[in-house]
Motif scaffolding. Structure first.
Motif, PDB file in Angstrom:
ATOM      1  N   GLN A 208     -10.628 127.218 -47.023  1.00  0.00           N
ATOM      2  CA  GLN A 208     -11.976 127.950 -47.045  1.00  0.00           C
ATOM      3  C   GLN A 208     -13.092 126.979 -48.114  1.00  0.00           C
ATOM      4  N   VAL A 209     -14.227 126.774 -47.126  1.00  0.00           N
ATOM      5  CA  VAL A 209     -14.902 126.056 -48.193  1.00  0.00           C
ATOM      6  C   VAL A 209     -16.422 127.011 -47.859  1.00  0.00           C
ATOM      7  N   ASP A 210     -17.596 126.356 -48.537  1.00  0.00           N
ATOM      8  CA  ASP A 210     -18.883 126.892 -48.166  1.00  0.00           C
ATOM      9  C   ASP A 210     -19.517 125.771 -47.375  1.00  0.00           C
ATOM     10  N   ILE A 211     -20.344 126.286 -46.248  1.00  0.00           N
ATOM     11  CA  ILE A 211     -21.181 125.540 -45.322  1.00  0.00           C
ATOM     12  C   ILE A 211     -22.352 125.534 -45.947  1.00  0.00           C
ATOM     13  N   ALA A 212     -22.881 124.585 -46.562  1.00  0.00           N
ATOM     14  CA  ALA A 212     -24.357 124.370 -47.133  1.00  0.00           C
ATOM     15  C   ALA A 212     -25.304 123.687 -46.177  1.00  0.00           C
ATOM     16  N   ALA A 213     -26.164 124.632 -46.116  1.00  0.00           N
ATOM     17  CA  ALA A 213     -27.512 124.222 -45.500  1.00  0.00           C
ATOM     18  C   ALA A 213     -28.357 123.050 -46.201  1.00  0.00           C
ATOM     19  N   CYS A 214     -29.027 122.218 -45.417  1.00  0.00           N
ATOM     20  CA  CYS A 214     -29.635 120.970 -46.362  1.00  0.00           C
ATOM     21  C   CYS A 214     -31.246 121.027 -46.013  1.00  0.00           C
ATOM     22  N   LEU A 215     -31.787 121.190 -47.054  1.00  0.00           N
ATOM     23  CA  LEU A 215     -33.349 121.323 -47.009  1.00  0.00           C
ATOM     24  C   LEU A 215     -33.583 119.901 -47.771  1.00  0.00           C
ATOM     25  N   PRO A 216     -34.073 118.785 -47.112  1.00  0.00           N
ATOM     26  CA  PRO A 216     -34.364 117.576 -47.695  1.00  0.00           C
ATOM     27  C   PRO A 216     -35.885 117.256 -47.768  1.00  0.00           C
ATOM     28  N   PRO A 217     -36.252 116.151 -48.321  1.00  0.00           N
ATOM     29  CA  PRO A 217     -37.613 115.901 -47.969  1.00  0.00           C
ATOM     30  C   PRO A 217     -37.949 115.596 -46.634  1.00  0.00           C
TER      31      PRO A 217
END
Length: 309
Positions: free
Chosen positions: A105-114
């Motif tokens: 079980q892990v968190d899926i992280a969305a990525c908001l980049p430059p």
């Protein structure tokens, strides 16, 4: 590996993955592109899943989607804007396959980049325009558990990304990159950067994609500025070539940033009060594995969402 979730008396630390994009790009066969690891995912998606799997097995409990280079601005420049939604869907599929294969079980992280490129100053765009683009990215990654805003070099993009992330109603963190002078590329100080985003109530404010030594030198200040902080550094010799418009292909890794030497820096961040650690470019699954192994008796590694409950 020892059970990192046993022993509730140990301090909880969110353990992120390492340099996902660079690890994917390094393993790719015959891919050279301004879109970096996103280009690899289009042609060789199995590599993306393999890298995610390696970071999960190493002990990371928050895994970031491979979407760093998939902004509307960058895809439009490469004539691929029509693939925006499909690329984000591929990123979810690649990570979900790795999660299913490992049964953790892990968190899926969305990525908001430059939005335009890494290591740039403040873009000549309005706040509203930048917010709109980040809202698009956040909505495309709405299936994620948490949001990580990464490699921020100016407060315009950082504030806009925070505004978009907050609309998702889930935990989000924002990370700033510092230059050699200790300031953002925009010239703003770390204190100014923290002040610009704290009103959005990010779960954590971090430093990323700068040298481990810079994170170490700056962590005490960051701890004083915000309640929950962290860091994940890169191991590049220099990023100037990319900052000046070149491809990542031209960058070189620092051989002396071994798993052991990196862990020594991370241990200092934790001693100073960091609660989120991981790695950025050139920090490999071996680095994360070493961290998880040597620190498991002192810290309880958790998912980012668990840290901020």
């Amino acid at each position: 590996m020892p059970d990192n979730n046993a022993g509730a008396d140990r301090r909880a630390v969110a353990l992120l993955d390492g340099g996902l994009g660079q690890e994917i790009y390094r393993r790719a066969r015959g891919v050279s592109s301004p879109l970096w690891s996103v280009a690899v995912m289009v042609e060789q998606p199995e590599i993306v899943t393999a890298v995610h799997s390696d970071f999960i097995r190493a002990g990371a409990r928050t895994l970031t989607l491979n979407t760093y280079a998939a902004t509307p601005t960058r895809l439009r420049k490469q004539g691929m804007h029509d693939q925006l939604a499909a690329i984000h869907q591929r990123a979810f599929q690649a990570l979900e396959r790795a999660i299913d294969a490992n049964g953790v079980q892990v968190d899926i992280a969305a990525c908001l980049p430059p939005l335009i490129a890494s290591y740039q100053g403040q873009p000549a765009r309005s706040f509203e325009d930048v917010v709109d683009e980040y809202v698009t990215l956040a909505e495309l990654q709405a299936g994620a558990d948490v949001v990580l805003i990464e490699t921020m070099t100016n407060t315009l993009e950082a504030r806009a990304a925070c505004a978009a992330a907050r609309e998702q109603g889930k935990p989000f963190g924002v990370s700033f990159r510092l230059e050699a002078n200790g300031r953002l590329k925009s010239g703003e100080t770390l204190a100014e950067a923290v002040a610009a985003v704290e009103g959005y109530s990010p779960a954590a404010i971090m430093l990323n994609c700068c040298e481990p030594e810079r994170v170490t030198d700056t962590m005490p200040e960051l701890v004083r500025l915000y309640p929950i902080v962290g860091g994940y550094a890169n191991a590049f010799e220099s990023v100037e070539a990319v900052a000046n418009g070149g491809l990542v292909d031209t960058l070189e890794a620092r051989a002396e940033v071994s798993p052991e030497s990196y862990a020594a820096q991370v241990r200092q961040w934790l001693a100073d009060g960091a609660s989120v650690v991981g790695g950025c470019c050139e920090i490999t699954p071996a680095h994360i594995q070493y961290l998880a192994d040597i620190l498991t008796d002192e810290f309880r590694f958790v998912r980012f969402s668990q840290l901020v409950r």
